[in-house]
Motif scaffolding. Structure first.
Motif, PDB file in Angstrom:
ATOM      1  N   ALA A   1       0.836  -1.201   0.000  1.00  0.00           N
ATOM      2  CA  ALA A   1       0.000   0.000   0.000  1.00  0.00           C
ATOM      3  C   ALA A   1       0.871   1.251   0.000  1.00  0.00           C
ATOM      4  CB  ALA A   1      -0.927  -0.013   1.217  1.00  0.00           C
ATOM      5  N   GLU A   2       1.902   1.215   0.848  1.00  0.00           N
ATOM      6  CA  GLU A   2       2.787   2.373   0.942  1.00  0.00           C
ATOM      7  C   GLU A   2       3.584   2.541  -0.355  1.00  0.00           C
ATOM      8  OE1 GLU A   2       4.092   5.684   2.899  1.00  0.00           O
ATOM      9  OE2 GLU A   2       2.401   4.357   3.282  1.00  0.00           O
ATOM     10  N   LEU A   3       4.013   1.415  -0.930  1.00  0.00           N
ATOM     11  CA  LEU A   3       4.788   1.446  -2.173  1.00  0.00           C
ATOM     12  C   LEU A   3       3.985   2.106  -3.289  1.00  0.00           C
ATOM     13  CD1 LEU A   3       7.305   0.332  -3.823  1.00  0.00           C
ATOM     14  CD2 LEU A   3       5.790  -1.541  -4.459  1.00  0.00           C
ATOM     15  N   ILE A   4       2.743   1.687  -3.419  1.00  0.00           N
ATOM     16  CA  ILE A   4       1.923   2.241  -4.507  1.00  0.00           C
ATOM     17  C   ILE A   4       1.666   3.721  -4.267  1.00  0.00           C
ATOM     18  CG2 ILE A   4      -0.385   2.152  -5.511  1.00  0.00           C
ATOM     19  CD1 ILE A   4      -0.172  -0.848  -5.432  1.00  0.00           C
ATOM     20  N   ARG A   5       1.439   4.072  -3.005  1.00  0.00           N
ATOM     21  CA  ARG A   5       1.235   5.477  -2.692  1.00  0.00           C
ATOM     22  C   ARG A   5       2.457   6.317  -3.077  1.00  0.00           C
ATOM     23  NH1 ARG A   5       0.189   7.931   3.339  1.00  0.00           N
ATOM     24  NH2 ARG A   5       1.033   9.962   2.893  1.00  0.00           N
ATOM     25  N   GLN A   6       3.644   5.790  -2.744  1.00  0.00           N
ATOM     26  CA  GLN A   6       4.862   6.545  -3.073  1.00  0.00           C
ATOM     27  C   GLN A   6       5.093   6.593  -4.580  1.00  0.00           C
ATOM     28  OE1 GLN A   6       6.399   8.395  -1.092  1.00  0.00           O
ATOM     29  NE2 GLN A   6       5.639   7.675   0.876  1.00  0.00           N
ATOM     30  N   LEU A   7       4.746   5.498  -5.270  1.00  0.00           N
ATOM     31  CA  LEU A   7       4.896   5.493  -6.721  1.00  0.00           C
ATOM     32  C   LEU A   7       3.996   6.546  -7.367  1.00  0.00           C
ATOM     33  CD1 LEU A   7       5.140   1.759  -7.853  1.00  0.00           C
ATOM     34  CD2 LEU A   7       6.805   3.582  -8.190  1.00  0.00           C
TER      35      LEU A   7
END
Lengths: 326, 407
Positions: free
Chosen positions: A117-123
């Motif tokens: 979830a955090e990865l996609i948000r940062q992407l």
């Protein structure tokens, strides 16, 4: 016969629910939107996690992707096409993620999904800052709350239907074996990876669509708003409270909890978090197997008058790592 | 088992219908009104609670207390009605803030709704304020799209300007400084990769370019970054006299510290949110001197000075030096508009759009539903965060340039 009756009752319930906007005011519709949204999220979560025992915290990753897809495309494509695109994106990401991670077991999978979830948000943030040079996006679609509600209701019905179907199909049977013992499952010829992946993908697409359908309600979308980790946690808690592995379980958890949140935040805005924490503790002590499990115990106890034998939950959720696996 | 007979059930039903009818009839008895209901949903918990707890909520509390201590809101006929507050916590969730506003409008049937904190949340609720006919005095929302929003939502008011206003005011100040040879025409700039930083940096690039400045260093960093040494070193090596960081509070404090450690003392040091917090001045003492940021106040404005003291006394904390006073000003405008036109929301909205108000900011008149007379840049001077930009506005203090050396 029993199935037909069940279908008839469910159809009547949904028909009555579909009429709700004609009787409710804006707040009532808002309440129904939130409730239907969470019932759908929790059911979709239970469809995968409740049946495989893989606790996923990636709910908000897909939910947010759905919302963002609408935000990005709302001025260029007609709305139904946007929903299709959102579903396709959810499917694609679920497939990629599923392929690479469903071999992880237990707590590793939990951590990975939380990170996802955090990865996609940062992407998304990275893309918006470096490529488009803006972060907030506006959604100006002529979609009223009642339309959002009806869409969610259809999606909710579809989710329950899929869950019901999975429970009766070979897929469901395979899942039951997998959740009991993966080694045995693979020895009797079940393609574990494919079964889990299929379910993960279906669940992810539904969650993505919930995000996409709800997004027009917020007018303005930015990563901090749509990738709010609370969504993942609430979904999980609701599904567990109700009984994640049963057809109506997540709904039984989502509806009372949602109404409870609403009542608490309306009446105790300053003590909300404290009361919520206490309540969770009480729930875990009183209903360790969820509302559905508790109801089953009651049913079993009633006719014979003898208490149900202490039996472990049909699908215990793995909270520890897959240390027993070779 | 059946203790509830049908007759009894019917009787209860009849009673509840009658009771319901009485309750439903109550609000229409306007002449018997004993209070004015004012509601708001604000982030008391979650990631937005920091900002809401500094700029917005204390001012709501202060204003309600002052009004009620004075007997209540004055109506056009001179009668005073106390404020009854209905408050919800939106828990920093967009869905929650939307539903809270729906609840305030249709369940609680409040007379006026005060806006939530943050650009995103103000936009999320704007369609609802519009649909239910409530004026929305959005303060903590920095957006360049305000003129567009005013067309879309006629009763929306935007009081804190847009990113472009702040960056062009800064460019104006830099141009003046470069004009008398104090600084060169190079700028090193970093920004947080999040709402505020992106808005500002996107506005800053054209502002600086139009003013003839060259941005020689321009990077973004993720929110939550703690080590700025590499960026500071590169900025120091870039040959720019001006260092701009569109940062969030934790980073603003970190950059201030780390620039001192690295002995990096640019002639102009401009930092983001947090510089205008009173605690920034307290914590950095003499080292705050000369540092610039968004906002600022005019210390010669006595109404503002008095407001700051009351804020400190009532809420136990000093107001920030950017949005707080604007928030309080918006409440005074609402109060005055109600005094002139009563509780009719359309009339109040009309008054807010067209009226002239005496507030803590002085004389205020909105232009196209926006507050345009704002302080866009401030500088710490002698323990106070003084307004220095726009340089051509009356009351702007001359900026101290170059920034004094670290102590």
């Amino acid at each position: 016969m029993k199935t037909a009756l069940g279908f008839a009752v469910a159809a009547i319930v949904f028909a009555v629910l579909a009429l709700a906007p004609f009787y409710l005011d804006a707040y009532g519709i808002g309440l129904m939107i939130g409730m239907t949204g969470y019932v759908t999220l929790a059911s979709a979560w239970g469809l995968f996690s409740g049946r495989t025992g893989y606790v996923s915290l990636a709910t908000v990753a897909f939910f947010g992707m759905g919302a963002y897809t609408v935000a990005v495309l709302n001025e260029t494509l007609p709305y139904p096409v946007i929903l299709l695109v959102a579903g396709a994106i959810g499917l694609l990401v679920a497939a990629v993620v599923g392929f690479s991670t469903l071999r992880l077991a237990g707590v590793y999978f939990v951590i990975f999904t939380f990170g996802l979830a955090e990865l996609i948000r940062q992407l998304v943030t990275w893309f918006e800052t470096t490529v488009t040079g803006t972060l907030g996006r506006y959604i100006f679609l002529p979609i009223g709350p009642e339309h959002i509600y009806w869409q969610l209701l259809v999606l909710c019905a579809a989710t329950l239907l899929i869950t019901w179907w999975v429970g009766r199909s070979r897929l469901g049977l395979a899942l039951r074996v997998i959740s009991d013992d993966e080694v045995v499952a693979s020895h009797i010829g079940i393609d574990i990876a494919r079964t889990k992946l299929a379910l993960f993908a279906v669940s992810a697409v539904i969650i993505t669509l919930v995000g996409a359908i709800q997004a027009p309600r917020w007018t303005y979308v930015e990563p901090a708003i749509v990738f709010n980790p609370t969504v993942s946690f609430l979904t999980l808690i609701m599904a567990l409270l109700g009984g994640a592995s049963r057809l109506w379980g997540p709904a039984l958890g989502a509806i009372p909890l949602f109404l409870l949140f609403e009542w608490l935040s309306a009446n105790f805005p300053n003590h909300y978090s404290i009361l919520l924490g206490l309540l969770f503790i009480v729930i875990v002590f009183l209903l360790p197997r969820g509302v559905a499990g508790f109801a089953e115990d009651l049913m079993r106890r009633r006719p014979g008058g003898t208490p149900a034998p202490a039996k472990p939950a049909p699908t215990p959720l793995r909270s520890e790592g897959g240390e027993a696996r070779p | 088992m059946t203790t509830v007979t049908r007759r009894r059930a019917l009787r209860y039903f009849g009673m509840s219908v009658a009771l319901g009818a009485v309750i439903a009839a109550l609000p229409s008895a306007a002449q018997d009104r004993t209070s004015v209901k004012i509601g708001y949903a604000i982030s008391k918990t979650g990631p937005n609670s920091g900002g809401a707890g500094i700029t917005t909520l204390p001012n709501y509390v202060l204003w309600v207390k002052e009004v009620n201590d004075a007997g209540g809101l004055e109506m056009p006929d001179g009668k005073k009605l106390p404020i009854e507050v209905i408050e919800y916590d939106d828990r920093s969730s967009a869905e929650e803030v939307v539903r809270s506003i729906e609840r305030l409008a249709t369940q609680d049937k409040v007379d006026f709704i005060l806006p939530p904190w943050g650009t995103g949340f103000n936009l999320a609720v704007a369609p609802l304020f519009d649909r239910f006919g409530y004026p929305q005095l959005a303060v903590s929302a920095v957006t360049d799209k305000a003129p567009e929003f005013v067309k879309r939502w006629k009763k929306s008011y935007w009081l804190l300007g847009g990113g472009h206003d702040y960056t062009s005011a800064l460019a104006g100040l830099l141009t003046e400084a470069a004009g008398d040879g104090t600084i060169n025409k190079k700028i090193a700039m970093i920004s947080v990769a999040d709402g505020f930083g992106i808005d500002l940096v996107t506005a800053a690039r054209p502002s600086f370019k139009d003013a003839g400045f060259e941005v020689v260093y321009d990077v973004t960093y993720p929110a939550g970054t703690t080590d700025f040494t590499p960026m500071i070193n590169e900025a120091a090596g870039s040959g720019a006299d001006t260092f701009v960081a569109f940062s969030y509070p934790p980073e603003t404090f970190a950059i201030t510290q780390q620039a001192q450690v690295a002995k990096f003392n640019p002639k102009i040091l401009y930092l983001g949110v947090g510089t205008g917090f009173p605690v920034y001045g307290e914590k950095n003492g003499a080292n705050a001197e000369g540092i610039m940021s968004l906002g600022g106040i005019d210390p010669k404005n006595e109404a503002n000075v008095a407001y700051r003291k009351r804020h400190q006394d009532v809420t136990g904390q000093a107001p920030d030096l950017w949005g707080s006073v604007i928030t309080y000003n918006s409440l005074q405008m609402l109060q005055e508009a109600i005094k002139r036109r009563g509780l009719d929301r359309d009339a109040v909205a009309d008054e807010l759009s067209n009226g002239t108000f005496q507030t803590v900011l002085g004389e205020v008149k909105l232009e196209d539903n926006q507050l345009r007379k704002l302080w866009f840049g401030g500088q710490w001077q002698n323990g106070q965060f003084v307004a220095v930009a726009p340089v051509d506005r009356e009351g702007a203090a001359p900026a101290i340039l170059p920034k004094p050396a670290w102590k």
